[in-house]
Design an enzyme around this catalytic site. Structure first.
Site, PDB file in Angstrom:
ATOM      1  N   GLU A 208       1.657  -0.385  -5.049  1.00  0.00           N
ATOM      2  CA  GLU A 208       0.802   0.724  -5.463  1.00  0.00           C
ATOM      3  C   GLU A 208       1.705   1.940  -5.632  1.00  0.00           C
ATOM      4  OE1 GLU A 208      -3.017   3.353  -3.916  1.00  0.00           O
ATOM      5  OE2 GLU A 208      -1.497   2.714  -2.498  1.00  0.00           O
TER       6      GLU A 208
ATOM      7  N   ASP B  71       0.841  -1.193   0.000  1.00  0.00           N
ATOM      8  CA  ASP B  71       0.000   0.000   0.000  1.00  0.00           C
ATOM      9  C   ASP B  71       0.883   1.252   0.000  1.00  0.00           C
ATOM     10  OD1 ASP B  71      -2.716   1.161   0.442  1.00  0.00           O
ATOM     11  OD2 ASP B  71      -1.838   1.864   2.318  1.00  0.00           O
TER      12      ASP B  71
HETATM   13  C1  NOJ Z   1      -4.265   3.242  -0.783  1.00  0.00           C
HETATM   14  C2  NOJ Z   1      -5.505   2.438  -0.683  1.00  0.00           C
HETATM   15  O1  NOJ Z   1      -5.794   1.893  -1.939  1.00  0.00           O
HETATM   16  C3  NOJ Z   1      -6.579   3.371  -0.189  1.00  0.00           C
HETATM   17  O2  NOJ Z   1      -7.832   2.774  -0.259  1.00  0.00           O
HETATM   18  C4  NOJ Z   1      -6.233   3.805   1.208  1.00  0.00           C
HETATM   19  O3  NOJ Z   1      -7.165   4.782   1.650  1.00  0.00           O
HETATM   20  C5  NOJ Z   1      -4.847   4.422   1.263  1.00  0.00           C
HETATM   21  N1  NOJ Z   1      -3.876   3.679   0.521  1.00  0.00           N
HETATM   22  C6  NOJ Z   1      -4.368   4.532   2.685  1.00  0.00           C
HETATM   23  O4  NOJ Z   1      -4.030   3.267   3.178  1.00  0.00           O
END
Ligand code: NOJ
Length: 557
Positions: free
Chosen positions: A247, A204
Protein backbone atom coordinates in the site's frame (compact mmCIF):
# COMPACT_ATOMS: atom_id res chain seq x y z
CA UNK A 1 11.12 -22.32 -28.07
CA UNK A 2 9.67 -22.90 -24.58
CA UNK A 3 7.27 -20.09 -23.65
CA UNK A 4 7.87 -18.80 -20.14
CA UNK A 5 4.75 -18.71 -18.01
CA UNK A 6 4.26 -15.30 -16.39
CA UNK A 7 4.62 -15.29 -12.59
CA UNK A 8 1.28 -16.03 -10.95
CA UNK A 9 0.67 -12.49 -9.67
CA UNK A 10 0.72 -11.07 -13.20
CA UNK A 11 -2.31 -12.94 -14.45
CA UNK A 12 -4.38 -13.49 -11.32
CA UNK A 13 -7.27 -11.36 -10.22
CA UNK A 14 -6.97 -10.38 -6.56
CA UNK A 15 -10.06 -10.22 -4.36
CA UNK A 16 -9.91 -8.38 -1.05
CA UNK A 17 -12.30 -9.42 1.69
CA UNK A 18 -12.83 -9.22 5.40
CA UNK A 19 -13.62 -12.67 6.84
CA UNK A 20 -15.83 -11.00 9.44
CA UNK A 21 -18.27 -9.63 6.87
CA UNK A 22 -18.04 -12.22 4.10
CA UNK A 23 -19.88 -15.40 5.01
CA UNK A 24 -21.18 -16.80 8.27
CA UNK A 25 -20.65 -20.55 8.58
CA UNK A 26 -22.00 -21.11 12.10
CA UNK A 27 -24.92 -18.69 12.23
CA UNK A 28 -23.57 -16.52 15.05
CA UNK A 29 -23.81 -13.33 13.01
CA UNK A 30 -20.10 -13.01 12.21
CA UNK A 31 -18.46 -14.16 9.03
CA UNK A 32 -15.86 -16.85 9.67
CA UNK A 33 -13.30 -19.12 8.02
CA UNK A 34 -15.68 -22.09 7.64
CA UNK A 35 -18.20 -19.75 5.96
CA UNK A 36 -15.52 -18.38 3.64
CA UNK A 37 -14.37 -21.91 2.80
CA UNK A 38 -17.89 -22.73 1.64
CA UNK A 39 -17.72 -19.79 -0.77
CA UNK A 40 -14.60 -20.98 -2.57
CA UNK A 41 -16.64 -22.58 -5.35
CA UNK A 42 -18.18 -19.18 -6.00
CA UNK A 43 -14.82 -17.40 -6.02
CA UNK A 44 -13.40 -19.99 -8.39
CA UNK A 45 -16.45 -19.65 -10.64
CA UNK A 46 -15.91 -15.89 -10.67
CA UNK A 47 -12.29 -16.37 -11.73
CA UNK A 48 -10.49 -15.07 -8.64
CA UNK A 49 -6.83 -16.15 -8.48
CA UNK A 50 -5.78 -14.72 -5.15
CA UNK A 51 -7.72 -13.78 -2.03
CA UNK A 52 -6.34 -10.91 0.05
CA UNK A 53 -7.55 -11.30 3.62
CA UNK A 54 -7.92 -8.12 5.65
CA UNK A 55 -6.53 -8.59 9.18
CA UNK A 56 -8.08 -11.61 10.88
CA UNK A 57 -6.12 -11.57 14.13
CA UNK A 58 -7.30 -10.74 17.64
CA UNK A 59 -7.55 -6.98 17.83
CA UNK A 60 -9.09 -4.24 19.86
CA UNK A 61 -11.36 -3.64 16.87
CA UNK A 62 -11.03 0.11 16.99
CA UNK A 63 -9.70 0.17 13.43
CA UNK A 64 -11.54 -2.83 11.99
CA UNK A 65 -8.71 -5.24 12.81
CA UNK A 66 -5.79 -2.97 11.82
CA UNK A 67 -5.02 -2.72 15.55
CA UNK A 68 -3.65 -6.15 16.28
CA UNK A 69 -3.21 -7.55 19.79
CA UNK A 70 -1.76 -10.96 18.82
CA UNK A 71 0.02 -11.64 15.52
CA UNK A 72 0.09 -15.40 15.97
CA UNK A 73 -3.62 -16.10 16.37
CA UNK A 74 -7.02 -15.89 14.70
CA UNK A 75 -9.79 -13.65 16.06
CA UNK A 76 -11.98 -16.21 17.83
CA UNK A 77 -15.14 -14.86 16.22
CA UNK A 78 -13.71 -15.93 12.85
CA UNK A 79 -12.69 -19.45 13.81
CA UNK A 80 -9.56 -21.23 14.95
CA UNK A 81 -6.08 -21.62 13.52
CA UNK A 82 -7.25 -25.03 12.36
CA UNK A 83 -10.12 -23.40 10.44
CA UNK A 84 -7.61 -21.02 8.87
CA UNK A 85 -5.36 -23.85 7.70
CA UNK A 86 -8.34 -25.81 6.37
CA UNK A 87 -9.40 -22.73 4.41
CA UNK A 88 -5.96 -22.13 2.88
CA UNK A 89 -5.70 -25.80 1.97
CA UNK A 90 -9.11 -25.77 0.28
CA UNK A 91 -8.32 -22.51 -1.50
CA UNK A 92 -5.21 -24.14 -2.97
CA UNK A 93 -7.32 -27.10 -4.06
CA UNK A 94 -9.52 -24.60 -5.89
CA UNK A 95 -6.46 -23.06 -7.57
CA UNK A 96 -6.70 -19.93 -5.44
CA UNK A 97 -3.83 -18.42 -3.48
CA UNK A 98 -4.22 -16.45 -0.29
CA UNK A 99 -2.32 -13.43 1.01
CA UNK A 100 -2.83 -11.62 4.31
CA UNK A 101 -2.49 -8.06 5.51
CA UNK A 102 0.85 -7.41 7.19
CA UNK A 103 0.28 -4.60 9.69
CA UNK A 104 3.70 -3.82 11.11
CA UNK A 105 3.80 -0.05 11.24
CA UNK A 106 1.92 -0.23 14.54
CA UNK A 107 0.21 -2.54 16.98
CA UNK A 108 -2.82 -1.97 19.13
CA UNK A 109 -2.12 -0.01 22.31
CA UNK A 110 -3.52 -3.12 24.04
CA UNK A 111 -0.88 -5.41 22.52
CA UNK A 112 1.17 -6.99 25.35
CA UNK A 113 4.37 -5.54 23.80
CA UNK A 114 3.05 -2.02 24.21
CA UNK A 115 1.62 -2.70 27.67
CA UNK A 116 5.12 -3.84 28.68
CA UNK A 117 6.71 -0.90 26.90
CA UNK A 118 4.61 1.54 28.93
CA UNK A 119 5.60 -0.01 32.22
CA UNK A 120 8.78 2.01 32.57
CA UNK A 121 11.68 3.55 30.73
CA UNK A 122 13.79 0.52 31.60
CA UNK A 123 11.26 -2.03 30.32
CA UNK A 124 12.86 -4.54 27.94
CA UNK A 125 10.07 -3.60 25.51
CA UNK A 126 10.64 0.14 25.80
CA UNK A 127 12.68 0.30 22.61
CA UNK A 128 10.07 -1.68 20.69
CA UNK A 129 8.15 1.57 20.24
CA UNK A 130 9.18 5.15 19.52
CA UNK A 131 9.37 7.22 22.72
CA UNK A 132 10.69 10.81 22.99
CA UNK A 133 10.88 13.46 25.69
CA UNK A 134 9.64 16.16 23.37
CA UNK A 135 7.94 15.73 20.01
CA UNK A 136 10.09 17.22 17.25
CA UNK A 137 8.89 20.67 16.19
CA UNK A 138 7.54 21.53 12.76
CA UNK A 139 5.25 20.18 10.11
CA UNK A 140 7.58 17.63 8.57
CA UNK A 141 7.56 13.86 9.07
CA UNK A 142 5.99 12.19 10.84
CA UNK A 143 2.54 13.34 9.87
CA UNK A 144 -0.82 12.50 11.42
CA UNK A 145 -2.69 10.29 8.96
CA UNK A 146 -6.13 10.95 10.46
CA UNK A 147 -5.83 14.63 11.41
CA UNK A 148 -9.57 15.01 12.04
CA UNK A 149 -9.38 12.36 14.77
CA UNK A 150 -5.83 12.72 16.06
CA UNK A 151 -4.21 15.98 14.97
CA UNK A 152 -0.78 15.13 16.40
CA UNK A 153 1.17 11.91 15.75
CA UNK A 154 2.58 12.14 19.30
CA UNK A 155 0.73 11.19 22.47
CA UNK A 156 1.86 12.05 25.97
CA UNK A 157 1.94 9.17 28.45
CA UNK A 158 2.04 10.46 32.02
CA UNK A 159 3.09 7.09 33.37
CA UNK A 160 6.65 7.58 32.13
CA UNK A 161 6.50 11.25 31.21
CA UNK A 162 7.31 10.69 27.54
CA UNK A 163 5.51 10.82 24.22
CA UNK A 164 5.00 7.86 21.92
CA UNK A 165 4.64 7.99 18.16
CA UNK A 166 1.41 6.98 16.42
CA UNK A 167 1.14 8.06 12.79
CA UNK A 168 -2.34 6.55 12.65
CA UNK A 169 -4.78 6.64 15.60
CA UNK A 170 -3.56 7.28 19.15
CA UNK A 171 -4.51 3.69 19.99
CA UNK A 172 -2.03 2.44 17.33
CA UNK A 173 1.51 3.09 18.62
CA UNK A 174 4.21 2.80 15.95
CA UNK A 175 6.65 -0.07 16.27
CA UNK A 176 10.31 0.90 16.31
CA UNK A 177 11.47 -0.80 13.12
CA UNK A 178 15.01 0.41 13.70
CA UNK A 179 15.23 -2.10 16.55
CA UNK A 180 16.71 -5.44 15.39
CA UNK A 181 14.64 -7.31 17.99
CA UNK A 182 11.45 -5.93 16.43
CA UNK A 183 12.63 -6.90 12.95
CA UNK A 184 13.45 -10.39 14.13
CA UNK A 185 9.99 -10.74 15.66
CA UNK A 186 8.36 -9.54 12.43
CA UNK A 187 10.31 -12.21 10.56
CA UNK A 188 8.94 -14.81 12.95
CA UNK A 189 5.40 -13.56 12.29
CA UNK A 190 5.94 -13.57 8.52
CA UNK A 191 7.56 -17.02 8.61
CA UNK A 192 4.71 -18.37 10.72
CA UNK A 193 1.98 -17.42 8.25
CA UNK A 194 4.01 -18.45 5.20
CA UNK A 195 4.46 -21.84 6.83
CA UNK A 196 0.70 -22.06 7.28
CA UNK A 197 0.20 -21.52 3.58
CA UNK A 198 -0.02 -17.80 2.79
CA UNK A 199 1.44 -16.79 -0.57
CA UNK A 200 2.53 -13.39 0.65
CA UNK A 201 1.28 -10.21 2.20
CA UNK A 202 -0.26 -6.87 1.48
CA UNK A 203 2.11 -4.53 3.29
CA UNK A 204 -0.03 -2.05 5.18
CA UNK A 205 1.08 1.60 5.15
CA UNK A 206 4.43 0.82 3.49
CA UNK A 207 5.78 4.39 3.17
CA UNK A 208 5.13 5.00 6.85
CA UNK A 209 7.53 2.28 7.95
CA UNK A 210 10.38 4.59 8.53
CA UNK A 211 10.77 6.18 11.89
CA UNK A 212 12.64 4.65 14.75
CA UNK A 213 14.64 5.80 17.71
CA UNK A 214 18.38 5.78 17.82
CA UNK A 215 20.50 5.05 20.84
CA UNK A 216 19.92 8.39 22.52
CA UNK A 217 16.18 8.05 22.16
CA UNK A 218 16.01 10.62 19.34
CA UNK A 219 13.89 9.83 16.36
CA UNK A 220 15.81 8.84 13.29
CA UNK A 221 14.54 7.94 9.88
CA UNK A 222 15.60 4.40 9.19
CA UNK A 223 15.79 3.52 5.52
CA UNK A 224 12.41 2.14 4.54
CA UNK A 225 13.76 0.83 1.24
CA UNK A 226 16.55 -1.11 2.86
CA UNK A 227 14.04 -2.54 5.33
CA UNK A 228 11.56 -3.63 2.68
CA UNK A 229 14.37 -5.23 0.66
CA UNK A 230 15.37 -7.13 3.81
CA UNK A 231 11.78 -8.27 4.34
CA UNK A 232 11.43 -9.35 0.71
CA UNK A 233 14.61 -11.34 0.85
CA UNK A 234 13.39 -13.10 4.00
CA UNK A 235 10.01 -13.86 2.40
CA UNK A 236 11.67 -15.21 -0.74
CA UNK A 237 14.09 -17.33 1.27
CA UNK A 238 11.14 -19.04 2.94
CA UNK A 239 8.84 -19.19 -0.04
CA UNK A 240 10.32 -18.28 -3.46
CA UNK A 241 7.06 -17.39 -5.15
CA UNK A 242 5.48 -15.45 -2.29
CA UNK A 243 4.84 -11.77 -2.87
CA UNK A 244 4.71 -8.42 -1.12
CA UNK A 245 1.92 -6.17 -2.40
CA UNK A 246 2.41 -2.71 -0.98
CA UNK A 247 0.00 0.00 0.00
CA UNK A 248 1.97 2.98 -1.30
CA UNK A 249 -0.23 6.01 -1.73
CA UNK A 250 2.44 8.21 -3.25
CA UNK A 251 3.08 9.84 -6.66
CA UNK A 252 4.55 7.50 -9.26
CA UNK A 253 8.14 8.56 -8.88
CA UNK A 254 8.17 7.86 -5.18
CA UNK A 255 5.90 4.80 -5.38
CA UNK A 256 8.07 3.19 -8.07
CA UNK A 257 11.05 3.26 -5.73
CA UNK A 258 9.19 0.76 -3.55
CA UNK A 259 9.33 -1.70 -6.43
CA UNK A 260 13.09 -1.54 -6.12
CA UNK A 261 13.63 0.69 -9.11
CA UNK A 262 16.51 2.44 -7.46
CA UNK A 263 18.64 -0.67 -7.48
CA UNK A 264 17.05 -1.64 -10.80
CA UNK A 265 16.57 -5.20 -9.64
CA UNK A 266 13.02 -5.15 -8.29
CA UNK A 267 14.21 -6.29 -4.88
CA UNK A 268 11.62 -4.50 -2.71
CA UNK A 269 7.84 -4.89 -3.13
CA UNK A 270 6.71 -7.36 -5.77
CA UNK A 271 3.64 -5.26 -6.50
CA UNK A 272 2.52 -1.76 -5.71
CA UNK A 273 -1.09 -0.64 -5.52
CA UNK A 274 -1.46 2.12 -8.11
CA UNK A 275 -2.97 5.00 -6.14
CA UNK A 276 -1.96 7.72 -8.58
CA UNK A 277 -3.55 5.89 -11.51
CA UNK A 278 -6.69 5.23 -9.48
CA UNK A 279 -7.06 8.91 -8.59
CA UNK A 280 -6.41 10.02 -12.16
CA UNK A 281 -8.98 7.52 -13.39
CA UNK A 282 -11.68 9.05 -11.18
CA UNK A 283 -10.67 12.54 -12.26
CA UNK A 284 -10.80 11.47 -15.92
CA UNK A 285 -14.26 9.97 -15.37
CA UNK A 286 -15.49 13.07 -13.54
CA UNK A 287 -14.26 15.37 -16.28
CA UNK A 288 -15.09 12.88 -19.04
CA UNK A 289 -11.57 13.43 -20.28
CA UNK A 290 -9.78 10.17 -21.12
CA UNK A 291 -6.51 12.00 -21.78
CA UNK A 292 -5.96 12.46 -18.05
CA UNK A 293 -5.90 8.71 -17.61
CA UNK A 294 -3.84 8.10 -20.72
CA UNK A 295 -1.21 10.58 -19.63
CA UNK A 296 -0.95 9.06 -16.19
CA UNK A 297 -0.45 5.55 -17.56
CA UNK A 298 2.17 6.79 -19.99
CA UNK A 299 4.17 8.47 -17.24
CA UNK A 300 3.89 5.46 -14.92
CA UNK A 301 7.32 3.84 -14.60
CA UNK A 302 7.59 0.28 -15.90
CA UNK A 303 8.30 -2.02 -12.94
CA UNK A 304 11.70 -3.69 -12.95
CA UNK A 305 12.13 -7.47 -13.03
CA UNK A 306 8.96 -9.36 -12.23
CA UNK A 307 7.40 -6.34 -10.51
CA UNK A 308 3.86 -5.27 -11.27
CA UNK A 309 1.41 -2.45 -10.64
CA UNK A 310 -1.91 -3.45 -9.10
CA UNK A 311 -4.87 -1.34 -10.11
CA UNK A 312 -8.23 -0.90 -8.48
CA UNK A 313 -11.35 1.21 -8.68
CA UNK A 314 -12.23 1.14 -4.99
CA UNK A 315 -10.66 -0.35 -1.92
CA UNK A 316 -11.83 -0.88 1.64
CA UNK A 317 -10.82 2.65 2.70
CA UNK A 318 -12.11 6.00 1.57
CA UNK A 319 -11.66 6.78 -2.13
CA UNK A 320 -8.57 8.79 -1.36
CA UNK A 321 -7.95 11.79 -3.63
CA UNK A 322 -5.00 13.39 -1.91
CA UNK A 323 -2.63 13.17 -4.88
CA UNK A 324 -4.92 15.50 -6.86
CA UNK A 325 -4.85 19.28 -6.65
CA UNK A 326 -7.64 20.97 -4.70
CA UNK A 327 -9.46 21.90 -7.91
CA UNK A 328 -9.20 18.40 -9.24
CA UNK A 329 -10.37 16.88 -5.96
CA UNK A 330 -13.34 19.24 -5.89
CA UNK A 331 -14.22 18.22 -9.43
CA UNK A 332 -14.43 14.58 -8.29
CA UNK A 333 -16.40 15.53 -5.16
CA UNK A 334 -18.83 17.54 -7.23
CA UNK A 335 -19.35 14.84 -9.84
CA UNK A 336 -19.47 11.80 -7.59
CA UNK A 337 -20.01 12.70 -3.91
CA UNK A 338 -21.22 16.24 -3.31
CA UNK A 339 -22.81 15.71 0.13
CA UNK A 340 -20.76 16.44 3.22
CA UNK A 341 -21.46 13.07 4.81
CA UNK A 342 -20.09 11.33 1.71
CA UNK A 343 -16.66 12.88 2.32
CA UNK A 344 -13.90 11.67 4.59
CA UNK A 345 -11.16 13.73 6.27
CA UNK A 346 -11.53 16.32 3.50
CA UNK A 347 -9.53 14.09 1.15
CA UNK A 348 -11.81 11.33 -0.06
CA UNK A 349 -15.21 9.75 -0.47
CA UNK A 350 -16.70 7.03 1.69
CA UNK A 351 -18.74 5.66 -1.19
CA UNK A 352 -18.57 2.58 -3.33
CA UNK A 353 -18.64 3.00 -7.11
CA UNK A 354 -22.37 2.42 -7.87
CA UNK A 355 -23.41 5.43 -5.80
CA UNK A 356 -20.74 7.56 -7.44
CA UNK A 357 -22.16 6.51 -10.81
CA UNK A 358 -25.71 7.22 -9.58
CA UNK A 359 -26.61 3.58 -10.06
CA UNK A 360 -26.19 3.76 -13.86
CA UNK A 361 -25.34 0.16 -14.73
CA UNK A 362 -24.00 1.11 -18.17
CA UNK A 363 -21.48 3.46 -16.64
CA UNK A 364 -20.54 1.05 -13.84
CA UNK A 365 -19.90 -1.68 -16.40
CA UNK A 366 -17.80 0.69 -18.49
CA UNK A 367 -15.59 1.58 -15.52
CA UNK A 368 -14.83 -2.07 -14.78
CA UNK A 369 -14.18 -2.85 -18.40
CA UNK A 370 -11.75 0.08 -18.44
CA UNK A 371 -10.02 -1.25 -15.34
CA UNK A 372 -9.57 -4.73 -16.79
CA UNK A 373 -8.37 -3.35 -20.14
CA UNK A 374 -5.39 -1.51 -18.67
CA UNK A 375 -1.96 -3.01 -18.04
CA UNK A 376 -1.85 -4.05 -14.37
CA UNK A 377 -3.09 -6.78 -12.07
CA UNK A 378 -6.66 -6.04 -11.01
CA UNK A 379 -7.64 -5.96 -7.36
CA UNK A 380 -11.36 -6.12 -6.56
CA UNK A 381 -13.02 -5.41 -3.24
CA UNK A 382 -15.62 -8.02 -2.23
CA UNK A 383 -19.10 -7.03 -3.39
CA UNK A 384 -17.88 -4.89 -6.28
CA UNK A 385 -18.87 -7.68 -8.64
CA UNK A 386 -22.53 -7.32 -7.65
CA UNK A 387 -22.52 -3.53 -7.37
CA UNK A 388 -22.86 -3.38 -3.61
CA UNK A 389 -23.38 0.12 -2.27
CA UNK A 390 -22.52 1.53 1.13
CA UNK A 391 -24.15 2.44 4.42
CA UNK A 392 -23.56 6.10 5.11
CA UNK A 393 -24.91 5.71 8.63
CA UNK A 394 -21.94 3.53 9.50
CA UNK A 395 -18.98 5.32 11.07
CA UNK A 396 -16.22 6.68 8.80
CA UNK A 397 -14.73 4.15 6.41
CA UNK A 398 -16.95 1.36 7.72
CA UNK A 399 -19.55 2.68 5.27
CA UNK A 400 -17.99 0.60 2.48
CA UNK A 401 -17.42 -2.52 4.58
CA UNK A 402 -20.99 -3.84 4.75
CA UNK A 403 -21.65 -7.58 4.82
CA UNK A 404 -21.43 -9.39 1.50
CA UNK A 405 -24.86 -9.82 -0.06
CA UNK A 406 -25.43 -13.42 -1.00
CA UNK A 407 -29.21 -13.53 -1.06
CA UNK A 408 -32.08 -11.06 -1.32
CA UNK A 409 -33.42 -9.72 1.94
CA UNK A 410 -32.49 -7.21 4.55
CA UNK A 411 -29.19 -8.68 5.65
CA UNK A 412 -26.82 -11.26 4.41
CA UNK A 413 -25.76 -14.47 6.00
CA UNK A 414 -22.65 -12.74 7.27
CA UNK A 415 -22.17 -10.52 10.24
CA UNK A 416 -25.68 -9.36 10.97
CA UNK A 417 -24.22 -7.60 13.98
CA UNK A 418 -22.05 -5.52 11.66
CA UNK A 419 -23.60 -2.35 10.21
CA UNK A 420 -26.91 -3.05 8.46
CA UNK A 421 -26.76 -3.10 4.70
CA UNK A 422 -28.49 -0.17 3.15
CA UNK A 423 -26.62 0.44 -0.03
CA UNK A 424 -28.03 3.34 -1.98
CA UNK A 425 -28.34 1.37 -5.19
CA UNK A 426 -30.56 -1.10 -3.41
CA UNK A 427 -33.22 1.53 -2.89
CA UNK A 428 -34.21 1.07 -6.51
CA UNK A 429 -33.73 -2.64 -6.69
CA UNK A 430 -33.31 -3.92 -3.16
CA UNK A 431 -33.28 -7.57 -4.10
CA UNK A 432 -31.13 -7.30 -7.20
CA UNK A 433 -27.89 -6.48 -5.43
CA UNK A 434 -26.92 -9.99 -4.39
CA UNK A 435 -25.16 -12.99 -5.83
CA UNK A 436 -28.27 -15.15 -6.04
CA UNK A 437 -30.18 -12.66 -8.20
CA UNK A 438 -27.29 -11.99 -10.56
CA UNK A 439 -25.60 -15.32 -10.99
CA UNK A 440 -27.76 -16.61 -13.83
CA UNK A 441 -28.64 -13.25 -15.35
CA UNK A 442 -26.47 -12.70 -18.44
CA UNK A 443 -26.98 -8.93 -18.24
CA UNK A 444 -26.03 -8.57 -14.60
CA UNK A 445 -22.93 -6.82 -13.33
CA UNK A 446 -21.78 -10.13 -11.88
CA UNK A 447 -21.89 -11.81 -15.30
CA UNK A 448 -20.09 -8.82 -16.78
CA UNK A 449 -17.26 -8.91 -14.23
CA UNK A 450 -16.92 -12.65 -14.68
CA UNK A 451 -16.66 -12.15 -18.44
CA UNK A 452 -14.03 -9.44 -18.01
CA UNK A 453 -11.98 -11.69 -15.76
CA UNK A 454 -12.21 -14.59 -18.18
CA UNK A 455 -11.31 -12.57 -21.28
CA UNK A 456 -8.50 -10.63 -19.65
CA UNK A 457 -6.88 -13.92 -18.61
CA UNK A 458 -7.63 -15.78 -21.81
CA UNK A 459 -6.31 -13.22 -24.31
CA UNK A 460 -2.54 -12.94 -24.24
CA UNK A 461 -2.88 -9.39 -25.59
CA UNK A 462 -3.70 -8.37 -22.01
CA UNK A 463 -0.73 -10.18 -20.53
CA UNK A 464 2.03 -7.61 -20.99
CA UNK A 465 2.78 -4.12 -19.71
CA UNK A 466 2.26 -2.38 -23.06
CA UNK A 467 -0.35 0.35 -23.55
CA UNK A 468 -0.79 2.17 -26.84
CA UNK A 469 -3.34 5.02 -26.82
CA UNK A 470 -4.83 5.91 -30.23
CA UNK A 471 -6.30 9.15 -31.50
CA UNK A 472 -10.09 8.93 -31.89
CA UNK A 473 -11.32 12.42 -32.83
CA UNK A 474 -14.01 11.84 -30.17
CA UNK A 475 -13.22 13.93 -27.10
CA UNK A 476 -14.83 11.63 -24.55
CA UNK A 477 -13.79 8.26 -25.93
CA UNK A 478 -10.64 6.40 -25.02
CA UNK A 479 -9.15 4.04 -27.60
CA UNK A 480 -6.12 1.98 -26.80
CA UNK A 481 -4.45 -1.07 -28.19
CA UNK A 482 -3.21 -3.96 -26.09
CA UNK A 483 -0.54 -5.95 -27.88
CA UNK A 484 1.34 -8.93 -26.61
CA UNK A 485 2.94 -11.95 -28.22
CA UNK A 486 1.46 -11.14 -31.61
CA UNK A 487 -2.11 -10.70 -30.39
CA UNK A 488 -3.94 -7.36 -30.64
CA UNK A 489 -7.08 -6.15 -28.89
CA UNK A 490 -8.45 -2.68 -29.57
CA UNK A 491 -10.23 -1.33 -26.46
CA UNK A 492 -12.75 1.49 -26.68
CA UNK A 493 -14.51 3.23 -23.82
CA UNK A 494 -17.01 6.03 -23.98
CA UNK A 495 -16.79 8.24 -20.86
CA UNK A 496 -19.90 10.18 -21.86
CA UNK A 497 -23.65 9.67 -21.97
CA UNK A 498 -23.60 11.00 -25.54
CA UNK A 499 -22.98 8.38 -28.23
CA UNK A 500 -19.65 8.69 -30.02
CA UNK A 501 -18.05 7.69 -33.30
CA UNK A 502 -14.46 6.75 -32.65
CA UNK A 503 -12.26 6.98 -35.75
CA UNK A 504 -9.03 5.10 -35.14
CA UNK A 505 -6.04 3.98 -37.16
CA UNK A 506 -4.38 0.71 -36.30
CA UNK A 507 -0.73 0.66 -37.31
CA UNK A 508 -0.48 -3.03 -38.15
CA UNK A 509 1.37 -2.79 -41.43
CA UNK A 510 -0.47 -2.89 -44.76
CA UNK A 511 -2.82 -5.90 -44.96
CA UNK A 512 -4.18 -7.74 -47.99
CA UNK A 513 -7.85 -7.08 -47.33
CA UNK A 514 -10.15 -5.61 -44.67
CA UNK A 515 -9.29 -6.44 -41.09
CA UNK A 516 -11.94 -8.18 -39.01
CA UNK A 517 -12.57 -6.69 -35.57
CA UNK A 518 -14.63 -8.96 -33.32
CA UNK A 519 -16.22 -7.55 -30.19
CA UNK A 520 -15.36 -9.84 -27.30
CA UNK A 521 -17.76 -8.09 -24.93
CA UNK A 522 -20.79 -8.13 -27.22
CA UNK A 523 -20.91 -11.46 -29.04
CA UNK A 524 -22.17 -11.01 -32.57
CA UNK A 525 -20.92 -7.43 -32.97
CA UNK A 526 -18.08 -7.01 -35.40
CA UNK A 527 -16.44 -4.30 -37.45
CA UNK A 528 -14.06 -4.07 -40.34
CA UNK A 529 -11.01 -1.89 -40.58
CA UNK A 530 -9.64 -0.84 -43.96
CA UNK A 531 -6.48 -2.62 -45.10
CA UNK A 532 -4.72 0.61 -44.05
CA UNK A 533 -5.93 0.05 -40.47
CA UNK A 534 -8.57 2.81 -40.46
CA UNK A 535 -11.82 2.01 -38.66
CA UNK A 536 -14.81 3.88 -37.33
CA UNK A 537 -16.50 2.31 -34.31
CA UNK A 538 -19.79 3.46 -32.86
CA UNK A 539 -20.14 3.64 -29.11
CA UNK A 540 -23.43 4.14 -27.31
CA UNK A 541 -23.66 6.03 -24.04
CA UNK A 542 -20.99 4.72 -21.64
CA UNK A 543 -20.32 1.78 -23.90
CA UNK A 544 -17.15 -0.24 -24.03
CA UNK A 545 -15.87 -2.59 -26.69
CA UNK A 546 -12.91 -4.93 -26.76
CA UNK A 547 -12.25 -5.64 -30.42
CA UNK A 548 -10.05 -8.58 -31.15
CA UNK A 549 -8.00 -7.85 -34.28
CA UNK A 550 -7.87 -10.78 -36.68
CA UNK A 551 -4.46 -12.02 -37.67
CA UNK A 552 -4.05 -11.25 -41.34
CA UNK A 553 -1.90 -11.80 -44.39
CA UNK A 554 0.58 -8.95 -44.49
CA UNK A 555 1.99 -7.53 -47.73
CA UNK A 556 5.55 -8.54 -48.15
CA UNK A 557 7.55 -5.39 -47.43
C1 NOJ B 1 -4.25 1.27 5.85
C2 NOJ B 1 -5.49 0.46 5.93
O1 NOJ B 1 -5.98 0.24 4.64
C3 NOJ B 1 -6.45 1.24 6.79
O2 NOJ B 1 -7.72 0.67 6.77
C4 NOJ B 1 -5.89 1.32 8.19
O3 NOJ B 1 -6.72 2.15 8.99
C5 NOJ B 1 -4.49 1.91 8.18
N1 NOJ B 1 -3.66 1.37 7.15
C6 NOJ B 1 -3.81 1.67 9.50
O4 NOJ B 1 -3.45 0.32 9.62
Amino acid sequence: MVMQRPPWWKNSVFYCLNVKTFSDGNGDGWGDFPGLTQRLDYLKWLGVGCIWLMPFHPSEDRDDGYDITDYYAVDERLGTLGDFVAFVHEARAHGIRVIGDLVINHTSARHPWFLRSREGRDSPYRSWYVWVDEPPPGDGEPIAVFPHDDPSPWRYDDRTDQYYLHQFYRHQPDLNLANPEVRAEIERVVGFWLQLGLSGFRVDAAPHLMLGTGRGGQTSACDVHAYIAELRSFVTSRCPDAILLGEVNRPYKEAARFLGRQSGTGDELTMCLDFEGMQQMHLALARRDPRLLTESILRRPVPPGTGRWASFVRNHDELVLDLLSEDERNAVFQAFGPDENMKYQGRGLRLRLPTMMRGDLRRIKMVYSLLFSLPATVVLLYGEEIGMGEDLEARGRLSVRCPMRWEPGSGSDAASSAPPVKPVTQERDPDGVCVQAQRDDPDSLLSWIRLLIRLSREYTAFGGDDFLPLETAAAHALAHLRQHEGQNVLCLHNFSKEPAEAAVRLELGEREGPIELTDLLHPGDSYQAEPSGDAVVRLDAYQSRWLSVAEGERHLQ
